[in-house]
Design an enzyme around this catalytic site. Structure first.
Site, PDB file in Angstrom:
ATOM      1  N   MET A  47     -51.562 -18.985  32.590  1.00 34.12           N
ATOM      2  CA  MET A  47     -51.668 -17.797  33.431  1.00 34.12           C
ATOM      3  C   MET A  47     -51.296 -16.566  32.597  1.00 34.12           C
ATOM      4  O   MET A  47     -50.859 -15.547  33.125  1.00 34.12           O
ATOM      5  CB  MET A  47     -50.779 -17.937  34.674  1.00 34.12           C
ATOM      6  CG  MET A  47     -51.202 -19.134  35.532  1.00 34.12           C
ATOM      7  SD  MET A  47     -50.790 -18.996  37.274  1.00 34.12           S
ATOM      8  CE  MET A  47     -49.019 -19.031  37.184  1.00 34.12           C
ATOM      9  N   GLY A  48     -51.443 -16.694  31.291  1.00 37.21           N
ATOM     10  CA  GLY A  48     -51.152 -15.567  30.409  1.00 37.21           C
ATOM     11  C   GLY A  48     -49.666 -15.395  30.176  1.00 37.21           C
ATOM     12  O   GLY A  48     -48.878 -16.324  30.376  1.00 37.21           O
ATOM     13  N   LEU A  50     -48.272 -15.188  27.332  1.00 35.33           N
ATOM     14  CA  LEU A  50     -48.112 -16.324  26.415  1.00 35.33           C
ATOM     15  C   LEU A  50     -46.817 -16.231  25.613  1.00 35.33           C
ATOM     16  O   LEU A  50     -46.364 -15.149  25.250  1.00 35.33           O
ATOM     17  CB  LEU A  50     -49.311 -16.384  25.454  1.00 35.33           C
ATOM     18  CG  LEU A  50     -50.684 -16.511  26.107  1.00 35.33           C
ATOM     19  CD1 LEU A  50     -51.772 -16.623  25.040  1.00 35.33           C
ATOM     20  CD2 LEU A  50     -50.752 -17.698  27.059  1.00 35.33           C
ATOM     21  N   HIS A  54     -46.609 -21.956  24.947  1.00 35.64           N
ATOM     22  CA  HIS A  54     -48.076 -22.049  25.015  1.00 35.64           C
ATOM     23  C   HIS A  54     -48.657 -22.287  23.618  1.00 35.64           C
ATOM     24  O   HIS A  54     -49.572 -23.076  23.442  1.00 35.64           O
ATOM     25  CB  HIS A  54     -48.675 -20.737  25.550  1.00 35.64           C
ATOM     26  CG  HIS A  54     -48.322 -20.434  26.966  1.00 35.64           C
ATOM     27  ND1 HIS A  54     -47.568 -19.339  27.329  1.00 35.64           N
ATOM     28  CD2 HIS A  54     -48.633 -21.070  28.121  1.00 35.64           C
ATOM     29  CE1 HIS A  54     -47.437 -19.318  28.638  1.00 35.64           C
ATOM     30  NE2 HIS A  54     -48.058 -20.349  29.149  1.00 35.64           N
ATOM     31  N   GLN A  78     -51.940 -20.486  44.054  1.00 34.19           N
ATOM     32  CA  GLN A  78     -50.756 -21.328  43.824  1.00 34.19           C
ATOM     33  C   GLN A  78     -49.449 -20.567  44.045  1.00 34.19           C
ATOM     34  O   GLN A  78     -48.370 -21.128  43.892  1.00 34.19           O
ATOM     35  CB  GLN A  78     -50.806 -21.979  42.446  1.00 34.19           C
ATOM     36  CG  GLN A  78     -50.593 -21.046  41.268  1.00 34.19           C
ATOM     37  CD  GLN A  78     -50.786 -21.786  39.956  1.00 34.19           C
ATOM     38  OE1 GLN A  78     -51.905 -22.062  39.537  1.00 34.19           O
ATOM     39  NE2 GLN A  78     -49.690 -22.119  39.282  1.00 34.19           N
ATOM     40  N   LYS A 168     -42.104 -28.716  31.152  1.00 31.81           N
ATOM     41  CA  LYS A 168     -41.216 -27.887  31.978  1.00 31.81           C
ATOM     42  C   LYS A 168     -41.632 -28.018  33.445  1.00 31.81           C
ATOM     43  O   LYS A 168     -40.806 -28.129  34.326  1.00 31.81           O
ATOM     44  CB  LYS A 168     -41.236 -26.424  31.544  1.00 31.81           C
ATOM     45  CG  LYS A 168     -40.291 -25.576  32.395  1.00 31.81           C
ATOM     46  CD  LYS A 168     -40.260 -24.130  31.958  1.00 31.81           C
ATOM     47  CE  LYS A 168     -41.494 -23.387  32.366  1.00 31.81           C
ATOM     48  NZ  LYS A 168     -41.620 -23.185  33.836  1.00 31.81           N
ATOM     49  N   LEU A 195     -40.323 -26.390  25.223  1.00 33.36           N
ATOM     50  CA  LEU A 195     -39.772 -25.564  24.140  1.00 33.36           C
ATOM     51  C   LEU A 195     -38.677 -24.682  24.712  1.00 33.36           C
ATOM     52  O   LEU A 195     -38.829 -24.173  25.830  1.00 33.36           O
ATOM     53  CB  LEU A 195     -40.871 -24.710  23.493  1.00 33.36           C
ATOM     54  CG  LEU A 195     -41.248 -25.228  22.105  1.00 33.36           C
ATOM     55  CD1 LEU A 195     -42.016 -26.526  22.241  1.00 33.36           C
ATOM     56  CD2 LEU A 195     -42.051 -24.213  21.332  1.00 33.36           C
ATOM     57  N   MET A 203     -38.573 -22.119  27.729  1.00 34.39           N
ATOM     58  CA  MET A 203     -39.494 -20.977  27.608  1.00 34.39           C
ATOM     59  C   MET A 203     -40.409 -20.924  28.813  1.00 34.39           C
ATOM     60  O   MET A 203     -40.902 -21.949  29.285  1.00 34.39           O
ATOM     61  CB  MET A 203     -40.319 -21.115  26.337  1.00 34.39           C
ATOM     62  CG  MET A 203     -39.488 -20.831  25.125  1.00 34.39           C
ATOM     63  SD  MET A 203     -40.496 -20.764  23.660  1.00 34.39           S
ATOM     64  CE  MET A 203     -39.206 -20.581  22.442  1.00 34.39           C
ATOM     65  N   ARG A 206     -42.052 -16.306  32.996  1.00 34.50           N
ATOM     66  CA  ARG A 206     -41.179 -15.569  33.918  1.00 34.50           C
ATOM     67  C   ARG A 206     -39.932 -15.017  33.222  1.00 34.50           C
ATOM     68  O   ARG A 206     -39.298 -14.103  33.737  1.00 34.50           O
ATOM     69  CB  ARG A 206     -40.747 -16.466  35.081  1.00 34.50           C
ATOM     70  CG  ARG A 206     -41.898 -16.849  35.991  1.00 34.50           C
ATOM     71  CD  ARG A 206     -41.452 -17.860  37.020  1.00 34.50           C
ATOM     72  NE  ARG A 206     -42.582 -18.503  37.662  1.00 34.50           N
ATOM     73  CZ  ARG A 206     -43.196 -18.059  38.748  1.00 34.50           C
ATOM     74  NH1 ARG A 206     -42.748 -16.982  39.343  1.00 34.50           N
ATOM     75  NH2 ARG A 206     -44.230 -18.688  39.249  1.00 34.50           N
TER      76      ARG A 206
HETATM   77  O1  PAF Z   1     -48.706 -24.022  34.561  1.00 32.11           O
HETATM   78  C1  PAF Z   1     -49.420 -23.030  34.768  1.00 32.11           C
HETATM   79  O2  PAF Z   1     -49.338 -22.026  34.075  1.00 32.11           O
HETATM   80  C2  PAF Z   1     -50.412 -23.064  35.914  1.00 32.11           C
HETATM   81  O3  PAF Z   1     -49.912 -23.793  36.975  1.00 32.11           O
HETATM   82  C3  PAF Z   1     -51.810 -23.579  35.505  1.00 32.11           C
HETATM   83  C4  PAF Z   1     -51.765 -25.007  35.033  1.00 32.11           C
HETATM   84  C5  PAF Z   1     -52.364 -22.686  34.394  1.00 32.11           C
HETATM   85  C6  PAF Z   1     -52.772 -23.517  36.683  1.00 32.11           C
HETATM   86  O4  PAF Z   1     -52.955 -22.207  37.143  1.00 32.11           O
END
Ligand code: PAF
Length: 299
Positions: A47-48, A50, A54, A78, A168, A195, A203, A206
């Site tokens: 979800m960016g 990063l 990631h 979600q 996580k 991590l 990490m 948020r």
């Molecule tokens: O873990 C996440 O960042 C999100 O739940 C995902 C897997 C990208 C789905 O939107």
């Protein structure tokens, strides 16, 4: 119109470029040629916002596949609360900058909402066999329906061979494995280790929202998890729960939402330790408005 945007990043010793696709139409042709090559695709959904966590998923995917697709999409379904969705960090420019370190076999896919939700922004409902009703499912109603819905779209559109998820979100990892069985997707789901910052804090995107003092105090989460691991099997779980609750009560910044010791496969709360089973401790806590989760393998 040129849809595929190629970002050239000239670095001192090597020339590399990464490919960014801003909608599904733009990536379609590339997917077809990857399929014709019979090359493998590793998928890292994000979800960016990063961070190193990631990047380590991308590196693992890169080592195990011919191509890697990193998606950036803040999935509205979600989030069980509008404020959390609005406050989720949006840092696409910085994200693209970070991704410049990879070569052109790493593709960035930033879909349009219509690519993922062609029939409107609604969740599909999934029966994951009960694991959806534990922990995150209890406290974030509808969350795993949203995760299942967005990943169903991604897996259908991109048809990756392997998909990578951080531990996580351990419950999410189990949910995704179940989703793949339910929907009969031909993709391997690979869990990767958590991590941590030097402080031990897991990490997370948020973490960018934490104040200095919240960041400082958030180290309690991993400290407590390590303590639980050390005493698992010697102290009983009620005693451990009491100690965890007290540690959070005495903390100026954190509020415990839940602490749970659960069976790793069913995610049901521990009743009695059985020798052939694996257990994990899970924590969700708030630092102000920011919700943090973490977990640790106990045996
Ligand atoms: O873990 C996440 O960042 C999100 O739940 C995902 C897997 C990208 C789905 O939107």
């Amino acid at each position: 119109m040129q849809i595929e945007q190629i970002i050239l990043s000239l670095q001192p010793n090597r020339k590399s470029y990464m490919r960014v696709f801003n909608n599904f139409n733009a990536i379609k042709e590339t997917l077809t040629s990857i399929n014709e090559e019979e090359a493998t695709i590793g998928f890292v959904p994000t979800m960016g916002a990063l961070h190193e966590g990631h990047l380590s998923l991308i590196k693992t995917a890169y080592a195990e596949n011919d191509y890697v697709i990193v998606s950036i999409f803040i999935n509205p379904t979600q989030f069980n609360n509008r404020e959390d969705f609005d406050a989720y960090p949006r840092t696409v420019d910085q994200d693209l900058k970070l991704l410049e370190q990879f070569d052109n076999n790493v593709l960035t896919f930033i879909p349009l909402v219509e690519d993922i939700y062609p029939n409107g922004i609604v969740s599909q409902h999934f029966d994951y066999g009960g694991i959806e009703n534990q922990m995150e499912g209890k406290f974030r109603p509808g969350h795993f329906d949203g995760v299942g819905t967005v990943l169903t779209s991604f897996f259908t559109l991109l048809k990756p061979n392997n998909a990578y998820f951080g531990e996580k979100d351990f419950q999410q990892l189990q949910i995704v494995k179940k989703l793949v069985q339910i929907q009969k997707f031909d993709v391997n789901i690979i869990g990767c280790p958590i991590l941590r910052e030097a402080s031990g804090l897991a990490m997370s995107s948020r973490n960018k929202r934490l104040s200095d003092s919240q960041l400082q105090e958030s180290r309690l989460i991993f400290k407590v998890l390590k303590y639980v691991k050390e005493h698992f099997g010697t102290k009983n779980d009620n005693e451990l729960l009491q100690e965890v609750q007290n540690a959070f009560k005495n903390n100026s910044e954190l509020t415990l939402e839940y602490f749970e010791i659960a069976d790793e496969s069913t995610l049901r709360p521990l009743q009695k330790i059985e020798n052939n089973k694996k257990y994990r401790a899970f924590i969700a806590a708030f630092a102000g408005e920011v919700r943090l989760i973490d977990n640790i393998a106990l045996n």
